[in-house]
Motif scaffolding. Structure first.
Motif, PDB file in Angstrom:
ATOM      1  N   ARG A 215       5.568   0.908   1.379  1.00 32.03           N
ATOM      2  CA  ARG A 215       4.118   1.100   1.425  1.00 32.03           C
ATOM      3  C   ARG A 215       3.403   0.219   0.400  1.00 32.03           C
ATOM      4  N   ALA A 218       2.208  -2.848   2.077  1.00 29.34           N
ATOM      5  CA  ALA A 218       0.964  -2.588   2.807  1.00 29.34           C
ATOM      6  C   ALA A 218      -0.224  -2.565   1.846  1.00 29.34           C
ATOM      7  N   VAL A 245      -1.410  -3.257   8.093  1.00 31.33           N
ATOM      8  CA  VAL A 245      -1.166  -2.139   7.182  1.00 31.33           C
ATOM      9  C   VAL A 245      -0.573  -0.960   7.935  1.00 31.33           C
ATOM     10  N   THR A 249       3.200   0.549   7.256  1.00 33.28           N
ATOM     11  CA  THR A 249       3.288   1.944   6.818  1.00 33.28           C
ATOM     12  C   THR A 249       4.193   2.750   7.737  1.00 33.28           C
TER      13      THR A 249
END
Length: 476
Positions: A215, A218, A245, A249
């Motif tokens: 993450r 992202a 993104v 994720t």
């Protein structure tokens, strides 16, 4: 990269242990078609990296350079066997420029801008970008791009940068395009949206194997995207595939890592150290300084001036009434006034009169004439491709106005679009008119002609431009 030290072997073992924590639901990434040998990647990457090191200021401060290298080694130690190449030599260097960017070259050389580290909020964000870049290398995207591009670009005699000749900027591409017999240019860096997505996903998997939460990748891309179109070079070299993104994720949810690395004293320390250093230049400023320094330290013996070395004066002879026909590879033919010089550059060629072309602020420019070229694109939609071409022109010409409404046109016997744009010449400071005509070739690539003349001379040049445009014959 072959690990021989005890510490490197320990990192590799740790990487295997981390890998065992991953779920099997991760996305499968296939290696694209590639006609080049692995040794070609190594050779091309080494030549390009040598040129980058000459023209960009590297940070040799051990507290910074060792930090970047340590992060890179963590990633290199956990490369899955199916993407590993024993010949590749991964190196990691920090560039002292403030642009938010990072890039890796075939065979393993990677360069991380100081600005990328300064923009990150956590170590995992830096690792995420490096994992993305390393994935391009692992998947051999540079030479895969060349494999896709050869049918058009090699016929122009040079695998160069996309529309960066003449009036368009692109300092990073022009650095790399100087290397090697192939003149590889930004074809090694300019990635398709499919390649970008695959590098995102494989990079997420790689950083997870090294113990980081994907993450964070992202989050870093979210930071980069906030900079907008006029922001970091990273956006033009790494086009957003869309929903970036979101899909990173989602991938991260299948990449569970026990106790992922979040806090890092080393990251905090290097960031604090960078704040104490003098402000870094932009990439454009750094390359300009490198050129000035090279000129100051060069031999005093005279050398023959090369075409385009001088700043164009804008004072040119009127276009000759006699025309000369040129054949550019197996791409197109064109006839231009006989007193215009032929100036090939990458995927384009410029025809301009003496006094009407040269360099300004380290970039090639022209004040009178035409640039004709081919730009590879992922969409066959003419307007979208033309929009992207104009966006690239804006990046190199900050005082350019918005284009006029598109009009229907014909070029090379194919239907196309035409628009005009007002600009202020970076070389002379005079107002000029840029006329752009585009069409899509049968293979989906964009063919373009960019005509330029000062505003007070444009009406007199229009008949010349029309005659040049009507003479174009496409082979494709």
């Amino acid at each position: 990269m072959t690990c021989t030290t005890k510490s490197a072997r320990l990192v590799a073992v740790a990487g295997v242990m981390v890998a065992s924590t991953l779920l099997l639901a991760q996305t499968r990434i296939d290696v694209p078609k590639n006609k080049y040998k692995v040794s070609d990647d190594v050779k091309l990457g080494k030549e390009a990296a040598d040129e980058v090191r000459k023209q960009l200021p590297l940070i040799n401060d051990d507290s910074v350079s060792s930090y970047t290298a340590d992060l890179g080694r963590k990633l290199a130690a956990v490369i899955p066997a199916e993407y590993a190449h024993a010949e590749f030599q991964y190196t990691f260097q920090t560039v002292n420029v403030r642009d938010i960017n990072a890039f890796a070259l075939p065979g393993g050389p990677m360069f991380v801008n100081r600005g990328m580290i300064e923009a990150a909020n956590a170590e995992g964000e830096v690792v995420g970008v490096m994992a993305h870049e390393m994935s391009h290398v692992m998947l051999r995207h540079g030479t895969a791009n060349m494999t896709k591009a050869q049918s058009i670009w090699v016929q122009l005699g040079q695998l160069g940068s996309l529309a960066t000749g003449a009036i368009v900027g692109g300092s990073l591409g022009s650095i790399i395009s100087q290397t090697g017999q192939l003149g590889v240019g930004t074809v090694l860096l300019k990635n398709s949206r499919d390649f970008e997505k695959n590098a995102d996903l494989l990079g997420a998997q790689l950083m997870s194997r090294a113990g980081y939460d994907a993450r964070d990748m992202a989050n870093m891309f979210r930071t980069i995207e906030k900079e907008g179109k006029s922001g970091p070079q990273f956006l033009s070299d790494h086009p957003n595939p869309g929903n970036r993104v979101d899909y990173i994720t989602k991938e991260a949810t299948s990449l569970h890592v026990d106790n992922p690395i979040h806090e890092s004293a080393a990251f905090d320390k290097v960031r604090a150290h960078l704040k104490e250093m003098p402000k870094a230049p932009t990439t454009e400023e750094a390359t300009k300084n490198a050129k000035t320094s090279a000129a100051d330290t060069s031999s005093s013996s005279p050398s023959s001036p090369r075409a385009g070395d001088a700043v164009p004066t804008g004072r040119v002879a009127a276009p000759a009434s006699r025309y000369t026909q040129y054949t550019e590879g197996n791409i197109f033919q064109v006839a231009v006034p006989s007193n215009w010089d032929e100036l090939p550059s990458g995927t384009s060629v410029t025809f301009a009169p003496k006094g009407g072309y040269g360099t300004s602020n380290g970039q090639s420019v022209f004040t009178h004439g035409v640039e004709i070229g081919v730009s590879r694109n992922d969409t066959r939609d003419l307007q979208t491709q033309t929009d992207e071409l104009i966006d690239s022109l804006h990046r190199g010409n900050p005082r350019m106005s918005r284009p006029s409404a598109y009009r229907r046109a014909t070029i090379g016997g194919r239907n196309g679009l035409q628009t005009t744009i007002d600009n202020v010449s970076e070389a002379t400071g005079a107002r000029e008119v840029i006329q752009i005509v585009t069409t899509v070739m049968r293979d989906g690539n964009l063919f373009y002609a960019i005509f330029v003349a000062p505003s007070d001379e444009y009406n007199g040049y229009q008949p010349v431009f029309q005659r040049v445009a009507s003479s174009i014959r496409l082979a494709n």
